[in-house]
Design a protein around this motif. Sequence first.
Motif, PDB file in Angstrom:
ATOM      1  N   HIS A 284      -2.959  -1.863   1.461  1.00  0.00           N
ATOM      2  CA  HIS A 284      -3.568  -2.728   0.453  1.00  0.00           C
ATOM      3  C   HIS A 284      -3.540  -2.061  -0.921  1.00  0.00           C
ATOM      4  CE1 HIS A 284      -5.481  -4.036   4.265  1.00  0.00           C
ATOM      5  NE2 HIS A 284      -5.388  -5.240   3.728  1.00  0.00           N
ATOM      6  N   ALA A 285      -3.459  -2.905  -1.943  1.00  0.00           N
ATOM      7  CA  ALA A 285      -3.600  -2.455  -3.323  1.00  0.00           C
ATOM      8  C   ALA A 285      -4.728  -3.243  -3.978  1.00  0.00           C
ATOM      9  CB  ALA A 285      -2.303  -2.670  -4.093  1.00  0.00           C
ATOM     10  N   PHE A 286      -5.463  -2.582  -4.871  1.00  0.00           N
ATOM     11  CA  PHE A 286      -6.584  -3.193  -5.587  1.00  0.00           C
ATOM     12  C   PHE A 286      -6.148  -3.442  -7.027  1.00  0.00           C
ATOM     13  CE2 PHE A 286      -8.186  -0.933  -2.029  1.00  0.00           C
ATOM     14  CZ  PHE A 286      -9.397  -1.502  -1.649  1.00  0.00           C
ATOM     15  N   LEU A 287      -6.249  -4.688  -7.471  1.00  0.00           N
ATOM     16  CA  LEU A 287      -5.785  -5.050  -8.805  1.00  0.00           C
ATOM     17  C   LEU A 287      -6.872  -5.821  -9.543  1.00  0.00           C
ATOM     18  CD1 LEU A 287      -3.432  -5.219 -10.877  1.00  0.00           C
ATOM     19  CD2 LEU A 287      -2.775  -7.381  -9.775  1.00  0.00           C
ATOM     20  N   ASP A 288      -7.240  -5.332 -10.722  1.00  0.00           N
ATOM     21  CA  ASP A 288      -8.209  -6.020 -11.581  1.00  0.00           C
ATOM     22  C   ASP A 288      -7.475  -7.126 -12.341  1.00  0.00           C
ATOM     23  OD1 ASP A 288      -9.998  -6.885 -13.480  1.00  0.00           O
ATOM     24  OD2 ASP A 288     -10.566  -4.890 -14.173  1.00  0.00           O
ATOM     25  N   VAL A 289      -7.831  -8.375 -12.055  1.00  0.00           N
ATOM     26  CA  VAL A 289      -7.134  -9.510 -12.671  1.00  0.00           C
ATOM     27  C   VAL A 289      -8.002 -10.206 -13.713  1.00  0.00           C
ATOM     28  CG1 VAL A 289      -5.651  -9.871 -10.672  1.00  0.00           C
ATOM     29  CG2 VAL A 289      -7.862 -11.042 -10.785  1.00  0.00           C
ATOM     30  N   SER A 290      -9.037  -9.521 -14.188  1.00  0.00           N
ATOM     31  CA  SER A 290      -9.977 -10.158 -15.119  1.00  0.00           C
ATOM     32  C   SER A 290      -9.332 -10.523 -16.449  1.00  0.00           C
ATOM     33  CB  SER A 290     -11.183  -9.246 -15.358  1.00  0.00           C
ATOM     34  OG  SER A 290     -10.769  -8.008 -15.919  1.00  0.00           O
ATOM     35  N   THR A 291      -8.263  -9.825 -16.825  1.00  0.00           N
ATOM     36  CA  THR A 291      -7.632 -10.099 -18.121  1.00  0.00           C
ATOM     37  C   THR A 291      -6.463 -11.071 -18.006  1.00  0.00           C
ATOM     38  OG1 THR A 291      -6.168  -8.177 -17.875  1.00  0.00           O
ATOM     39  CG2 THR A 291      -8.276  -7.822 -18.988  1.00  0.00           C
ATOM     40  N   PHE A 292      -6.155 -11.535 -16.807  1.00  0.00           N
ATOM     41  CA  PHE A 292      -5.035 -12.452 -16.643  1.00  0.00           C
ATOM     42  C   PHE A 292      -5.398 -13.808 -17.251  1.00  0.00           C
ATOM     43  CE2 PHE A 292      -2.598 -10.550 -12.792  1.00  0.00           C
ATOM     44  CZ  PHE A 292      -2.768  -9.275 -13.310  1.00  0.00           C
ATOM     45  N   SER A 293      -4.434 -14.434 -17.898  1.00  0.00           N
ATOM     46  CA  SER A 293      -4.688 -15.759 -18.468  1.00  0.00           C
ATOM     47  C   SER A 293      -4.735 -16.827 -17.387  1.00  0.00           C
ATOM     48  CB  SER A 293      -3.606 -16.102 -19.499  1.00  0.00           C
ATOM     49  OG  SER A 293      -2.322 -16.087 -18.904  1.00  0.00           O
TER      50      SER A 293
ATOM     51  N   MET B 140      11.555   4.375  -2.480  1.00  0.00           N
ATOM     52  CA  MET B 140      12.735   4.053  -1.674  1.00  0.00           C
ATOM     53  C   MET B 140      12.676   4.696  -0.298  1.00  0.00           C
ATOM     54  SD  MET B 140      15.838   4.041  -4.477  1.00  0.00           S
ATOM     55  CE  MET B 140      16.936   3.103  -3.407  1.00  0.00           C
ATOM     56  N   ASP B 141      12.085   5.896  -0.206  1.00  0.00           N
ATOM     57  CA  ASP B 141      12.078   6.565   1.098  1.00  0.00           C
ATOM     58  C   ASP B 141      11.097   5.939   2.082  1.00  0.00           C
ATOM     59  OD1 ASP B 141       9.580   7.571   0.360  1.00  0.00           O
ATOM     60  OD2 ASP B 141      10.251   9.644   0.161  1.00  0.00           O
ATOM     61  N   ARG B 142      10.383   4.902   1.656  1.00  0.00           N
ATOM     62  CA  ARG B 142       9.504   4.161   2.560  1.00  0.00           C
ATOM     63  C   ARG B 142      10.177   2.908   3.121  1.00  0.00           C
ATOM     64  NH1 ARG B 142       6.408   7.295  -0.603  1.00  0.00           N
ATOM     65  NH2 ARG B 142       4.224   7.675  -0.056  1.00  0.00           N
ATOM     66  N   TRP B 143      11.439   2.698   2.754  1.00  0.00           N
ATOM     67  CA  TRP B 143      12.145   1.478   3.146  1.00  0.00           C
ATOM     68  C   TRP B 143      13.500   1.826   3.750  1.00  0.00           C
ATOM     69  CZ3 TRP B 143      10.022  -3.419   2.526  1.00  0.00           C
ATOM     70  CH2 TRP B 143       8.808  -3.450   1.822  1.00  0.00           C
ATOM     71  N   ARG B 144      13.735   1.367   4.984  1.00  0.00           N
ATOM     72  CA  ARG B 144      15.054   1.533   5.599  1.00  0.00           C
ATOM     73  C   ARG B 144      16.056   0.546   5.021  1.00  0.00           C
ATOM     74  NH1 ARG B 144      14.295   1.447  11.982  1.00  0.00           N
ATOM     75  NH2 ARG B 144      12.671  -0.044  11.438  1.00  0.00           N
ATOM     76  N   ASP B 145      15.566  -0.624   4.625  1.00  0.00           N
ATOM     77  CA  ASP B 145      16.415  -1.652   4.018  1.00  0.00           C
ATOM     78  C   ASP B 145      15.756  -2.150   2.745  1.00  0.00           C
ATOM     79  OD1 ASP B 145      18.669  -2.022   5.845  1.00  0.00           O
ATOM     80  OD2 ASP B 145      17.159  -2.695   7.284  1.00  0.00           O
ATOM     81  N   ILE B 146      16.569  -2.341   1.712  1.00  0.00           N
ATOM     82  CA  ILE B 146      16.097  -2.860   0.433  1.00  0.00           C
ATOM     83  C   ILE B 146      16.889  -4.128   0.138  1.00  0.00           C
ATOM     84  CG2 ILE B 146      15.802  -2.378  -2.023  1.00  0.00           C
ATOM     85  CD1 ILE B 146      15.815   0.613  -1.297  1.00  0.00           C
ATOM     86  N   VAL B 147      16.187  -5.193  -0.187  1.00  0.00           N
ATOM     87  CA  VAL B 147      16.834  -6.485  -0.425  1.00  0.00           C
ATOM     88  C   VAL B 147      17.555  -6.454  -1.771  1.00  0.00           C
ATOM     89  CG1 VAL B 147      16.391  -8.924  -0.898  1.00  0.00           C
ATOM     90  CG2 VAL B 147      15.285  -7.799   1.048  1.00  0.00           C
TER      91      VAL B 147
ATOM     92  N   GLY C 142       0.809  -1.213   0.000  1.00  0.00           N
ATOM     93  CA  GLY C 142       0.000   0.000   0.000  1.00  0.00           C
ATOM     94  C   GLY C 142       0.841   1.260   0.000  1.00  0.00           C
ATOM     95  N   ARG C 143       0.208   2.344   0.431  1.00  0.00           N
ATOM     96  CA  ARG C 143       0.884   3.643   0.427  1.00  0.00           C
ATOM     97  C   ARG C 143       2.077   3.680   1.374  1.00  0.00           C
ATOM     98  NH1 ARG C 143      -4.752   5.989  -0.054  1.00  0.00           N
ATOM     99  NH2 ARG C 143      -4.891   5.706   2.204  1.00  0.00           N
ATOM    100  N   ARG C 144       2.089   2.810   2.380  1.00  0.00           N
ATOM    101  CA  ARG C 144       3.237   2.757   3.292  1.00  0.00           C
ATOM    102  C   ARG C 144       4.462   2.141   2.625  1.00  0.00           C
ATOM    103  NH1 ARG C 144       1.215   2.827   8.709  1.00  0.00           N
ATOM    104  NH2 ARG C 144      -0.544   4.280   8.696  1.00  0.00           N
ATOM    105  N   ASP C 145       4.268   1.530   1.459  1.00  0.00           N
ATOM    106  CA  ASP C 145       5.335   0.775   0.806  1.00  0.00           C
ATOM    107  C   ASP C 145       5.718   1.298  -0.570  1.00  0.00           C
ATOM    108  OD1 ASP C 145       5.001  -1.316   2.925  1.00  0.00           O
ATOM    109  OD2 ASP C 145       3.088  -1.599   1.880  1.00  0.00           O
ATOM    110  N   ALA C 146       4.814   2.016  -1.229  1.00  0.00           N
ATOM    111  CA  ALA C 146       5.033   2.402  -2.624  1.00  0.00           C
ATOM    112  C   ALA C 146       4.684   3.865  -2.840  1.00  0.00           C
ATOM    113  CB  ALA C 146       4.190   1.528  -3.557  1.00  0.00           C
ATOM    114  N   GLY C 147       5.529   4.564  -3.584  1.00  0.00           N
ATOM    115  CA  GLY C 147       5.218   5.930  -3.967  1.00  0.00           C
ATOM    116  C   GLY C 147       4.045   5.966  -4.931  1.00  0.00           C
TER     117      GLY C 147
END
Length: 421
Positions: A365-374, A394-401, A326-331
């Motif tokens: 949370h993220a909402f993803l429409d998967v109706s077109t997925f095979s 990146m500024d939402r993560w102190r460590d990046i794998v 969600g917004r805590r993880d992604a710009g």
Amino acid sequence: MTTSGSFSDDIRSAPVDPWGKVKARGLDGVPRERISTLGLTVDGFATPLLTIDAGAVAGNAMALEQWCHERGFRTAPHGKTTMAPQIWQRQMSAGSWGITVATEAQLDIAWRAGVPRLQLANNLVRPEGVRTLRERLQRVPRREVLVWVDSVAAVEALRSDAGPEIAVLLDVGWPGGRTGVRDAAEAAAVVDAVRTTTGVRLVGTAGYEGAIGPAEADAHAPMADYLRALLHIHRSIVQPECAGEIYLSIAGSDQLDEVGRALAACPPEDGVVLIRSGMSIVHDHGLYARQQEHAPPGVPRFRPALALVSTVLSVHEGARAILDVGRRDAGHDHGLPVALEVWRDGGVVERLEAPLEVSALNDQHAFLDVSTFSERVRVGDKVVCGVSHSCTTMDRWRDIVEISGPVRPDEPVVGLIRTLF
């Protein structure tokens, strides 16, 4: 990059923080330098998880360096993009002149990290910040820091009758823009102030063209007009007042081709052209990817280095998947994350023909429409996403794998990149 003290060693030897959000069995408390010996793979980490492709980072750094070298430019990449001394060190090893920062706090971190040459792409006006910089330059005179000024008041803030001079670049803006002098008259007034103020010396000109937007073919496009005005001020007002090394600093992330055309014919007396491109080191799957699609031949082709791995928590209405990112993880300032592929049971079950943007983000949370997925998406599947304008992820993560190549379920984890936002 030379380091002062053991800053880089401290990062490598520091134990993994159990209070962070990067989680895998047996990881807590392990010295970071030993992570590659644990046999961990991407699929063994809790999600959401942000990964960085070390191969893409290295390739992007070299692509920008080569493009600049062919034109006689140097790079001074903006460190605010990653705020990761481990990545700065790789940029320096690839040939960068130094690192650019935006704030007093970032300047402090970069100094402590041992970056030998720095550019503060802003005015420095806090008295204690000015004193600290001057004291540091007094103690370590071999290190270099360039500071921008765009007003008589900004010059006056740097005044001192004792200690080393602070090297300044005249910041050239445009009417209605951000910082920077608005015209030649303002430029002349600031340059006059530098000449008569003790404790400062003029070493060149700087500008930020990114906010203007893409230039059109028309010769009177705003971008072209701005670059011509900047060069006029640099040559007629700034250069005559400089002694020693001269710099001409420009951004370059958004319109690298336009900047390259405008500055490629700069004669040696214009000085060292510094390109501050920050986003090129990690690129993205959104804003900058779209710009790259329309870039003319000859502009470097960068690769996205970041990937967000998420888990499908719920599927409803037959076509709406809820992901644990969600917004805590992604710009989300220049577009939402985009789905790239689906993993199941440690393997890839679907790669999308084109990135598919999630429809909404909540905090977690993220909402993803998967109706077109095979492939019918199931609870527990993992969805790999790309991001737009990577620095605000990146500024939402102190460590990046860190991994060596493109993200895969079985890709070995080779380390952690620590960010210092």
